[in-house]
Motif scaffolding. Structure first.
Motif, mmCIF file in Angstrom:
data_model
loop_
_atom_site.group_PDB
_atom_site.id
_atom_site.type_symbol
_atom_site.label_atom_id
_atom_site.label_comp_id
_atom_site.label_asym_id
_atom_site.label_seq_id
_atom_site.Cartn_x
_atom_site.Cartn_y
_atom_site.Cartn_z
ATOM 1 N N THR A 26 0.756 -1.184 -0.045
ATOM 2 C CA THR A 26 -0.079 0.083 0.123
ATOM 3 C C THR A 26 0.833 1.253 -0.038
ATOM 4 O OG1 THR A 26 -0.212 -0.163 2.405
ATOM 5 C CG2 THR A 26 -2.119 -1.175 1.167
ATOM 6 N N MET A 27 1.710 1.555 -1.144
ATOM 7 C CA MET A 27 2.485 2.479 -0.987
ATOM 8 C C MET A 27 1.925 3.683 -1.503
ATOM 9 S SD MET A 27 5.286 2.055 -0.090
ATOM 10 C CE MET A 27 5.842 3.699 -0.324
ATOM 11 N N SER A 28 2.630 4.836 -1.052
ATOM 12 C CA SER A 28 2.017 6.195 -1.424
ATOM 13 C C SER A 28 3.269 7.103 -1.348
ATOM 14 C CB SER A 28 0.851 6.665 -0.545
ATOM 15 O OG SER A 28 1.301 7.051 0.852
ATOM 16 N N LEU A 38 4.724 -3.725 -10.155
ATOM 17 C CA LEU A 38 4.280 -2.289 -10.290
ATOM 18 C C LEU A 38 5.499 -1.621 -10.465
ATOM 19 C CD1 LEU A 38 1.458 -2.624 -7.423
ATOM 20 C CD2 LEU A 38 1.268 -1.651 -9.738
ATOM 21 N N ARG A 42 -8.046 -18.218 -9.005
ATOM 22 C CA ARG A 42 -7.753 -17.498 -8.198
ATOM 23 C C ARG A 42 -7.556 -16.060 -8.701
ATOM 24 N NH1 ARG A 42 -6.419 -20.459 -4.313
ATOM 25 N NH2 ARG A 42 -5.584 -18.793 -3.011
ATOM 26 N N LEU A 53 -7.216 -12.222 -9.313
ATOM 27 C CA LEU A 53 -6.602 -11.094 -8.690
ATOM 28 C C LEU A 53 -7.672 -9.830 -8.332
ATOM 29 C CD1 LEU A 53 -3.973 -9.940 -7.469
ATOM 30 C CD2 LEU A 53 -3.533 -9.055 -9.711
ATOM 31 N N THR A 55 -9.251 -3.259 5.799
ATOM 32 C CA THR A 55 -8.292 -3.795 4.945
ATOM 33 C C THR A 55 -7.890 -5.282 5.102
ATOM 34 O OG1 THR A 55 -6.571 -2.998 6.168
ATOM 35 C CG2 THR A 55 -7.124 -1.587 4.014
ATOM 36 N N ALA A 86 -9.266 -8.735 3.063
ATOM 37 C CA ALA A 86 -8.170 -9.475 2.264
ATOM 38 C C ALA A 86 -8.191 -10.826 2.786
ATOM 39 C CB ALA A 86 -6.787 -8.876 2.630
ATOM 40 N N MET A 138 -4.435 -4.735 -2.257
ATOM 41 C CA MET A 138 -4.765 -3.679 -1.747
ATOM 42 C C MET A 138 -3.802 -2.589 -2.407
ATOM 43 S SD MET A 138 -6.546 -5.722 -0.003
ATOM 44 C CE MET A 138 -8.178 -5.850 0.741
ATOM 45 N N VAL A 139 -4.139 -1.671 -3.318
ATOM 46 C CA VAL A 139 -3.278 -1.180 -4.039
ATOM 47 C C VAL A 139 -4.113 0.191 -3.982
ATOM 48 C CG1 VAL A 139 -1.926 -0.473 -5.977
ATOM 49 C CG2 VAL A 139 -1.922 -2.824 -5.126
ATOM 50 N N GLU A 140 -3.603 1.537 -3.334
ATOM 51 C CA GLU A 140 -4.348 2.658 -3.401
ATOM 52 C C GLU A 140 -3.294 3.858 -3.939
ATOM 53 O OE1 GLU A 140 -5.784 2.061 0.666
ATOM 54 O OE2 GLU A 140 -4.584 3.928 1.141
ATOM 55 N N GLY A 141 -2.322 3.804 -4.011
ATOM 56 C CA GLY A 141 -1.445 4.960 -4.369
ATOM 57 C C GLY A 141 -2.028 5.504 -5.590
ATOM 58 N N GLU A 168 -0.061 6.633 -7.625
ATOM 59 C CA GLU A 168 0.888 6.344 -8.584
ATOM 60 C C GLU A 168 0.788 4.877 -9.187
ATOM 61 O OE1 GLU A 168 1.212 7.113 -5.342
ATOM 62 O OE2 GLU A 168 2.102 8.879 -4.935
ATOM 63 N N GLU A 169 -0.020 4.225 -8.355
ATOM 64 C CA GLU A 169 -0.004 2.773 -8.835
ATOM 65 C C GLU A 169 -1.274 2.099 -9.148
ATOM 66 O OE1 GLU A 169 3.306 1.016 -6.101
ATOM 67 O OE2 GLU A 169 1.331 0.777 -5.259
ATOM 68 N N SER A 226 -2.237 1.398 -13.186
ATOM 69 C CA SER A 226 -1.785 0.220 -13.867
ATOM 70 C C SER A 226 -2.147 -0.927 -13.268
ATOM 71 C CB SER A 226 -0.096 0.254 -13.931
ATOM 72 O OG SER A 226 0.334 0.622 -12.619
ATOM 73 N N PHE A 227 -2.324 -1.002 -11.876
ATOM 74 C CA PHE A 227 -2.849 -2.171 -11.198
ATOM 75 C C PHE A 227 -4.395 -2.575 -11.509
ATOM 76 C CE2 PHE A 227 -3.992 -5.209 -7.650
ATOM 77 C CZ PHE A 227 -2.714 -5.881 -7.744
ATOM 78 N N MET A 258 -4.235 -4.650 -14.451
ATOM 79 C CA MET A 258 -3.558 -5.898 -14.286
ATOM 80 C C MET A 258 -4.517 -6.814 -13.427
ATOM 81 S SD MET A 258 -0.222 -6.301 -12.123
ATOM 82 C CE MET A 258 0.501 -4.615 -13.033
#
Lengths: 274, 274, 274
Positions: A77-79, A110, B26, B28, B38, B42, B54-57, B59-60, B63-64, B67
């Motif tokens: 969970t980067m930011s 990523l 499975r 994603l 969270t 999960a 869990m991807v929430e930036g 910046e990401e 693209s996520f 995918m």
């Protein structure tokens, strides 16, 4: 760093000694970790016997990293505020001579965090722990297109781990059905664990955090990583015996970490030596 | 979208088929969810057999989302960076043809997120899941003053769900003692579940996430929503038999999701057909 | 604020009455809490019988604090957006006449949050709950260099609590093996609890949240704090009887909160009166 050949018996006795030391000293482990595992990571550190603290504000990480006994950086969970806090904390920990453990979650899949992870690697973390595809992506020069659960050969992962370890001067752990740790010279396998552990979120992150606890009491990064992975695998294995599914596994895992002792370690630690 | 009348037996067998498919593939599931759930979301996805991330930036997420196999957006613990990430992720998922599920937590009670939810609705999520007051607020043209636990008639909620479904072209689920799903034409009820589930935080959010997992393997949004709600309700119901309170319910719930199979579904799925 | 001397029997019967009232009214408790305990705090509030809500966006906290029945502010995992939200929420709650409970996590150890906590204290929270070193740091005029687990005398902590209580005009709780609550005039001890509770993350934060639930139904801050600490201690104590370690303790704790009733309170509440 000792260069003597490590025997299975020595690794077991050293892990027992470190566990006792850890429970006596209760080292303060500073975590900047992902939003999914804050609670479970803190509970695992407490159950083992360490003192966890999750401090991630850019206003506070510098002074806290100097105060803590080790630092664990987890890229889930980067930011960008989190990335800024990580840079500050790693620089402070390094300056204060505190061990740093890096978990490159989803690196390779990523681009943003692959670049961030390679950048954080410049600060030479004492220990890096990831799965095969993360370690390969981190060591490689490309890899941005790799899928999250791509199949990779274990040979490729071990080569990547060695390259990384020589670059950081520390230890690198590649976890999977059998976990491996190398410092570029020595290679140790840990064959504890249970397949149901993959059905509980964040047990990889927990392994990284427990490595961080052992790194606070063990100067050799390879040995600290081995102890953390053995504790995680053993607790998961014992938990799986009593669990009916991943819900109860998570509960039993914490109880097993709490109950971990010399008898269990002598009976069930499974080191794989070359 | 199939327009054949759906029987209870067909729904049960379809859910069994989807569960098998899901455990094989499975999928994603990309979640941008609230800070409270969270970890539990999960774990529920893992226990069922999906691969959560869990991807929430900002910046990401773009693209996520491309995918991943499906995207779940949950409006709890909102903030403007999170809102920006949601917009980016929804646009990317839609462009890549991935199903999107929206959970309008506390919409109606809080103006900021009511406006945000209506705005996100423009991206036409495949499935929306909320309780009666949330769905009414989302469909309505006012409603900013509604309290969190206001009493609303189920007729009003079903009308609102139909209006919403016709607006998005997808399915809308209204959950409560009995859950309902409509796509504006068909209406299915699911009478599984247990009152103690309201004493565990985030089981509504979990239902939304499990719908997201089924949406990754089932193109008909109404059927995906039915399967997700049936799995959630059944697991809660079975967990309540073994639980002494909400603490053990949460643990047993994950074990029950993990154990869910054709025998349980054939024995206990309770569909309500018009 | 009543000034009559409080007997143990009166405190027990009052706690029983408040618990019944709380389960009837299900007060909405607004939490701005740290990232580690969002889930466990919400679950504890639900298990007790309250309605938790975690709302922390600066866009929403003002209106939500006015709508809720009480506000709980917890300084763990601080950041400046979170600090801004706390200021807004506290001002709104105070203006709307809603009780505010403050938990100064790690104050004293970290300068940023020590200053923030002292600043938030200007808004005169009805109840403050912390451990001895946090309360001393909050009351003191220096203390920025204090370690997290520094040993402090209980006399010094009680003096600090009295000073703070007179400054805020509310109640201050110092928790430890025995918990103490004072409003500057009266002093009550609560001797419930179990040492294993320190091995579960966030049970102090949970105590604060449960105090927030009682504060929504009890105007006397000292009595609300006593009720919340007694409920927390009793649930932990009963949970420890059935638990094998900190994992199962956390599960049993929620079940025990759910089962808490007049018989248990009359049998096991242990008040310490001067």
């Amino acid at each position: 760093m000792t260069e003597e050949p490590l025997s299975a018996a020595w690794l077991t006795e050293r892990t027992i000694y470190l566990l006792t030391l850890l429970r006596e000293k209760r080292p303060l482990v500073h975590n900047i970790t992902n939003l999914v595992v804050t609670n479970t990571t803190a509970n695992a550190l407490l159950a083992l016997g360490a003192s966890p603290a999750m401090v991630e504000g850019v206003e506070e990480v510098d002074s806290f990293a100097r105060m803590a006994d080790s630092l664990v950086i987890n890229l889930g969970t980067m930011s960008s505020p989190r990335a800024a806090a990580m840079r500050l904390a790693m620089a402070a920990a390094r300056q204060a001579g505190k061990p740093v453990v890096l978990d490159p979650v989803a690196v390779g899949a990523l681009r943003y965090r692959t670049e961030l992870a390679r950048d954080l690697l410049e600060a030479k973390p004492h220990i890096v722990r990831g799965n095969a595809s993360e370690i390969i992506a981190l060591a490689g020069d490309g890899g941005g297109g790799r899928g999250v659960d791509s199949l990779v050969s274990s040979t490729a992962a071990l080569e990547a781990a060695s390259i990384l370890a020589r670059r950081t001067g520390g230890a690198v752990a590649v976890t999977g059905a059998t976990d491996y740790v190398t410092d570029g010279t020595r290679l140790i396998g840990i064959a504890n664990g249970h397949p149901m552990m993959t059905r509980v979120t964040g047990l990889g992150c927990t392994a990284t955090a427990l490595i961080g606890a052992f790194a606070a009491v063990e100067p050799d990064p390879l040995v600290a990583a081995c102890a953390g992975l053995c504790a995680t695998g053993l607790a998961g294995e014992l938990a799986a015996i009593r669990a009916d599914g991943p819900g109860s596994l998570q509960v039993e895992f914490l109880d097993a970490l709490y109950a971990l002792d010399s008898a269990i370690l002598r009976d069930a630690a499974r080191w794989v030596l070359p």
